[in-house]
Write an enzyme that holds these catalytic residues in place. Structure first.
Site, PDB file in Angstrom:
ATOM      1  N   LYS A  35       0.837  -1.203   0.000  1.00  0.00           N
ATOM      2  CA  LYS A  35       0.000   0.000   0.000  1.00  0.00           C
ATOM      3  C   LYS A  35       0.872   1.252   0.000  1.00  0.00           C
ATOM      4  CE  LYS A  35      -4.430  -0.598   2.267  1.00  0.00           C
ATOM      5  NZ  LYS A  35      -5.118  -0.405   3.535  1.00  0.00           N
ATOM      6  N   GLU A 149     -16.121   9.225  12.528  1.00  0.00           N
ATOM      7  CA  GLU A 149     -16.230   9.684  11.145  1.00  0.00           C
ATOM      8  C   GLU A 149     -17.630   9.373  10.620  1.00  0.00           C
ATOM      9  OE1 GLU A 149     -13.929  11.351   9.150  1.00  0.00           O
ATOM     10  OE2 GLU A 149     -15.860  11.421   8.115  1.00  0.00           O
ATOM     11  N   GLU A 153     -18.847   6.136   1.782  1.00  0.00           N
ATOM     12  CA  GLU A 153     -18.057   5.751   0.626  1.00  0.00           C
ATOM     13  C   GLU A 153     -18.794   6.240  -0.613  1.00  0.00           C
ATOM     14  OE1 GLU A 153     -16.872   1.643   0.483  1.00  0.00           O
ATOM     15  OE2 GLU A 153     -16.247   1.715   2.566  1.00  0.00           O
ATOM     16  N   LEU A 250     -34.521   6.423   2.637  1.00  0.00           N
ATOM     17  CA  LEU A 250     -35.836   5.779   2.517  1.00  0.00           C
ATOM     18  C   LEU A 250     -35.976   5.153   1.136  1.00  0.00           C
ATOM     19  CD1 LEU A 250     -38.168   8.396   4.279  1.00  0.00           C
ATOM     20  CD2 LEU A 250     -37.418   6.174   5.157  1.00  0.00           C
ATOM     21  N   GLN A 251     -34.859   4.686   0.591  1.00  0.00           N
ATOM     22  CA  GLN A 251     -34.942   4.016  -0.704  1.00  0.00           C
ATOM     23  C   GLN A 251     -34.993   2.512  -0.464  1.00  0.00           C
ATOM     24  OE1 GLN A 251     -31.974   5.307  -3.469  1.00  0.00           O
ATOM     25  NE2 GLN A 251     -32.671   3.904  -5.073  1.00  0.00           N
ATOM     26  N   GLY A 253     -35.213  -1.511  -1.382  1.00  0.00           N
ATOM     27  CA  GLY A 253     -34.458  -2.271  -2.375  1.00  0.00           C
ATOM     28  C   GLY A 253     -34.098  -3.652  -1.888  1.00  0.00           C
ATOM     29  N   CYS A 260     -19.792  -1.046   6.924  1.00  0.00           N
ATOM     30  CA  CYS A 260     -20.137  -0.344   8.165  1.00  0.00           C
ATOM     31  C   CYS A 260     -21.441  -0.828   8.809  1.00  0.00           C
ATOM     32  CB  CYS A 260     -20.221   1.152   7.898  1.00  0.00           C
ATOM     33  SG  CYS A 260     -18.713   1.777   7.169  1.00  0.00           S
ATOM     34  N   LYS A 319     -22.908  -0.283  -3.204  1.00  0.00           N
ATOM     35  CA  LYS A 319     -23.640   0.955  -3.511  1.00  0.00           C
ATOM     36  C   LYS A 319     -22.931   1.615  -4.678  1.00  0.00           C
ATOM     37  CE  LYS A 319     -22.462   4.663  -1.012  1.00  0.00           C
ATOM     38  NZ  LYS A 319     -22.368   5.574   0.113  1.00  0.00           N
ATOM     39  N   ARG A 326     -17.625  -5.251  -0.055  1.00  0.00           N
ATOM     40  CA  ARG A 326     -17.812  -5.894   1.251  1.00  0.00           C
ATOM     41  C   ARG A 326     -19.295  -5.940   1.628  1.00  0.00           C
ATOM     42  NH1 ARG A 326     -13.424  -2.645   4.639  1.00  0.00           N
ATOM     43  NH2 ARG A 326     -13.953  -1.065   3.095  1.00  0.00           N
TER      44      ARG A 326
HETATM   45  C1  UGA Z   1     -22.375   4.588   6.233  1.00  0.00           C
HETATM   46  C2  UGA Z   1     -22.961   5.895   6.799  1.00  0.00           C
HETATM   47  O1  UGA Z   1     -23.916   6.436   5.882  1.00  0.00           O
HETATM   48  C3  UGA Z   1     -21.860   6.938   7.040  1.00  0.00           C
HETATM   49  O2  UGA Z   1     -22.400   8.105   7.644  1.00  0.00           O
HETATM   50  C4  UGA Z   1     -20.801   6.314   7.973  1.00  0.00           C
HETATM   51  O3  UGA Z   1     -19.712   7.214   8.180  1.00  0.00           O
HETATM   52  C5  UGA Z   1     -20.264   5.032   7.341  1.00  0.00           C
HETATM   53  O4  UGA Z   1     -21.363   4.108   7.136  1.00  0.00           O
HETATM   54  C6  UGA Z   1     -19.267   4.429   8.286  1.00  0.00           C
HETATM   55  O5  UGA Z   1     -19.647   4.007   9.379  1.00  0.00           O
HETATM   56  O6  UGA Z   1     -18.056   4.512   8.012  1.00  0.00           O
HETATM   57  P1  UGA Z   1     -21.554   3.782   3.813  1.00  0.00           P
HETATM   58  O7  UGA Z   1     -21.533   2.419   4.405  1.00  0.00           O
HETATM   59  O8  UGA Z   1     -20.374   4.261   3.045  1.00  0.00           O
HETATM   60  O9  UGA Z   1     -21.808   4.897   4.955  1.00  0.00           O
HETATM   61  O10 UGA Z   1     -22.778   3.858   2.805  1.00  0.00           O
HETATM   62  P2  UGA Z   1     -24.311   4.329   2.870  1.00  0.00           P
HETATM   63  O11 UGA Z   1     -24.507   5.379   1.874  1.00  0.00           O
HETATM   64  O12 UGA Z   1     -24.737   4.613   4.243  1.00  0.00           O
HETATM   65  O13 UGA Z   1     -25.049   3.001   2.353  1.00  0.00           O
HETATM   66  C7  UGA Z   1     -25.048   1.792   3.107  1.00  0.00           C
HETATM   67  C8  UGA Z   1     -25.931   0.763   2.454  1.00  0.00           C
HETATM   68  O14 UGA Z   1     -27.312   1.132   2.564  1.00  0.00           O
HETATM   69  C9  UGA Z   1     -25.687   0.572   0.959  1.00  0.00           C
HETATM   70  O15 UGA Z   1     -25.749  -0.802   0.652  1.00  0.00           O
HETATM   71  C10 UGA Z   1     -26.832   1.319   0.300  1.00  0.00           C
HETATM   72  O16 UGA Z   1     -27.151   0.841  -0.971  1.00  0.00           O
HETATM   73  C11 UGA Z   1     -27.955   1.058   1.308  1.00  0.00           C
HETATM   74  N1  UGA Z   1     -29.040   2.074   1.268  1.00  0.00           N
HETATM   75  C12 UGA Z   1     -28.782   3.360   1.582  1.00  0.00           C
HETATM   76  C13 UGA Z   1     -30.340   1.682   0.961  1.00  0.00           C
HETATM   77  O17 UGA Z   1     -30.605   0.485   0.676  1.00  0.00           O
HETATM   78  N2  UGA Z   1     -31.334   2.614   0.960  1.00  0.00           N
HETATM   79  C14 UGA Z   1     -31.102   3.911   1.262  1.00  0.00           C
HETATM   80  O18 UGA Z   1     -32.074   4.711   1.260  1.00  0.00           O
HETATM   81  C15 UGA Z   1     -29.799   4.299   1.576  1.00  0.00           C
END
Ligand code: UGA
Length: 426
Positions: A35, A149, A153, A250-251, A253, A260, A319, A326
């Protein structure tokens, strides 16, 4: 300021890029020679929008090293951003964190603020403090600060540069850290929430648990909507306009994934049980999430009862805008369909299939993946998938059913092109 960041994953690299952009001198430390070697050459091994750009434009203030002494001794502030993956029992593995503390203990030659950014269960920062004391580090030489944090992502750099809050956990008798942390984040306009060390740890877990709960809630609503011929996207819009509820997360799926939510919910459940609290809601959120991919699979099997058919699956990443796979629900679905006998043609703009699924074909364009297939599954809501040329799709596909696992397509547009549209709760 002279800042050291231990751990060059998503959080570490993004934090480094943003702090260097503010004007600090940042040294990134990792124990993975590959890395560090790549980073020294300007090569980033993860895909994250804007990250490369930020690292490049601030390269005079950034360095990458394997040498602990060289990184720690001149640092005023040390961020720890190492991973805390799940153990088999759901508890987080804190080995990387404690190893980092043990190593840095050897080079505490002057006062340093040690900032724990890794996601850790309540009580861990206090343990970090005790660990340094056990290592013989003079208490006058450091403060421990918890600074969780909240970046996502796919928009990590933007989120770090424009956070909606900066949470700082500190010990009561620590009167130095707040002004130091204010200098670290000078130029970033966000409210500071100051609390105890465990308070900050809890804010992080509670945030992720609440967001995951919103997703499981809307996914459960989607299943009910399906039975009453209601579009769950209308329901999300209708409830989301209430500011007490809000429109985000609120999506409906195929369920949440990533490095996380699954891990943090398990860890919070573990922390609760350790203290004899039975977190029914946290359990339900996870149960609904596990079941959501099965619900989607049931739809696929209903529309394609012949398991010998071929399906195009768009999306591998957990996403959009990331290559991270992961705990990706897309992978879980493809694996299950493949095991049932379906032939899967996969595609993702950035992510690649894991080795265990290398027998599934991955194509270089979405259209190549859908050539002569019986059906199309949308598993990740990349913009590229939302903006496909549907006329072209019609020419490439043999069948006409599209199952949208992310509710990201407009059913009317899809139907106008002669397809059958199936969503989740639509
Ligand atoms: C999440 C949190 O949103 C961040 O605030 C946090 O910092 C991060 O974890 C962490 O702990 O490091 P992340 O895992 O990168 O961030 O992604 P998200 O955007 O939260 O999405 C998580 C999952 O939920 C994805 O699989 C996404 O597709 C799903 N999702 C999200 C839904 O199915 N519906 C939604 O409305 C939103």
């Amino acid at each position: 300021m002279n800042i050291c960041i231990i751990g060059t994953g998503y959080v570490g690299l993004t934090t480094a890029a943003v702090l260097a952009d503010i004007g600090h001198h940042v040294t990134c430390l990792d124990n993975d020679p590959n890395k560090i070697n790549s980073l020294q050459k300007g090569i980033i091994t993860i895909y994250e929008p804007d990250l490369e750009d930020y690292l490049k434009r601030n390269k005079t203030r950034l360095s990458f090293t394997l040498n602990m002494k060289q990184a720690i001794e001149p640092a005023e502030v040390i961020f720890i951003t190492v991973g805390t993956p799940s153990n088999d029992d759901g508890s987080p593995n804190l080995t990387y964190l404690f190893n980092a503390l043990d190593e840095l203990s050897k080079y505490m030659n002057s006062y340093k603020t040690i900032v724990i950014k890794s996601t850790v269960p309540p009580g861990t920062n206090i343990q970090c403090h005790q660990r340094l004391q056990q290592n013989g580090v003079n208490q006058e030489l450091y403060s421990i600060v918890s600074n969780p944090e909240f970046l996502r992502e796919g928009s990590a750099v933007y989120d770090s540069r424009n956070p909606d809050r900066i949470v700082i956990g500190k010990q009561k008798e620590d009167h130095k850290s707040i002004s130091i942390m204010k200098s670290v984040y000078e130029g970033i306009n966000a409210p500071f929430v100051v609390t105890s060390l465990s308070g900050a740890e809890m804010i992080k877990y509670a945030s992720n648990a609440f967001l995951a709960a919103k997703i499981s809630f809307i996914n459960e609503m989607a299943q009910i909507c399906d039975q009453y011929d209601v579009d769950v996207n209308d329901v999300a819009k209708g409830i989301g306009l209430d500011p007490r509820i809000g429109p985000h997360f609120l999506q409906a799926g195929i369920g949440y994934g990533g490095s996380c939510f699954p891990k943090d919910l398990q860890a919070l459940e573990f922390s609760a049980k350790k203290k004899n609290i039975h977190p029914h809601l946290l359990k339900a959120v996870q149960t609904v999430n596990h079941a959501q991919s099965d619900y989607f699979l049931k739809k696929v099997k209903e529309h394609f009862p012949n398991t010998l058919c071929t399906l195009a699956a768009l999306g591998i990443a957990f996403k959009p805008n990331t290559d991270d796979i992961r705990y990706s629900p897309a992978i879980k679905i493809m694996k299950e369909l493949h095991e049932k006998g379906y032939t899967i043609h996969s595609y993702d703009p950035k992510a690649t299939l894991p080795n265990e699924l290398k027998h599934i074909l991955q194509f270089r364009s979405p259209y190549e993946a859908m050539k002569n297939v019986n059906g199309l599954l949308i598993l990740t809501d990349w913009d590229e998938h939302k903006n496909l040329d549907w006329k072209k799709v019609k020419q490439f596909m043999k069948g006409q059913v599209i199952i949208d696992g992310r509710n990201c397509l407009d059913p009317d547009v899809i139907k106008q092109h002669g397809f059958t549209y199936i969503g989740v709760g639509r």
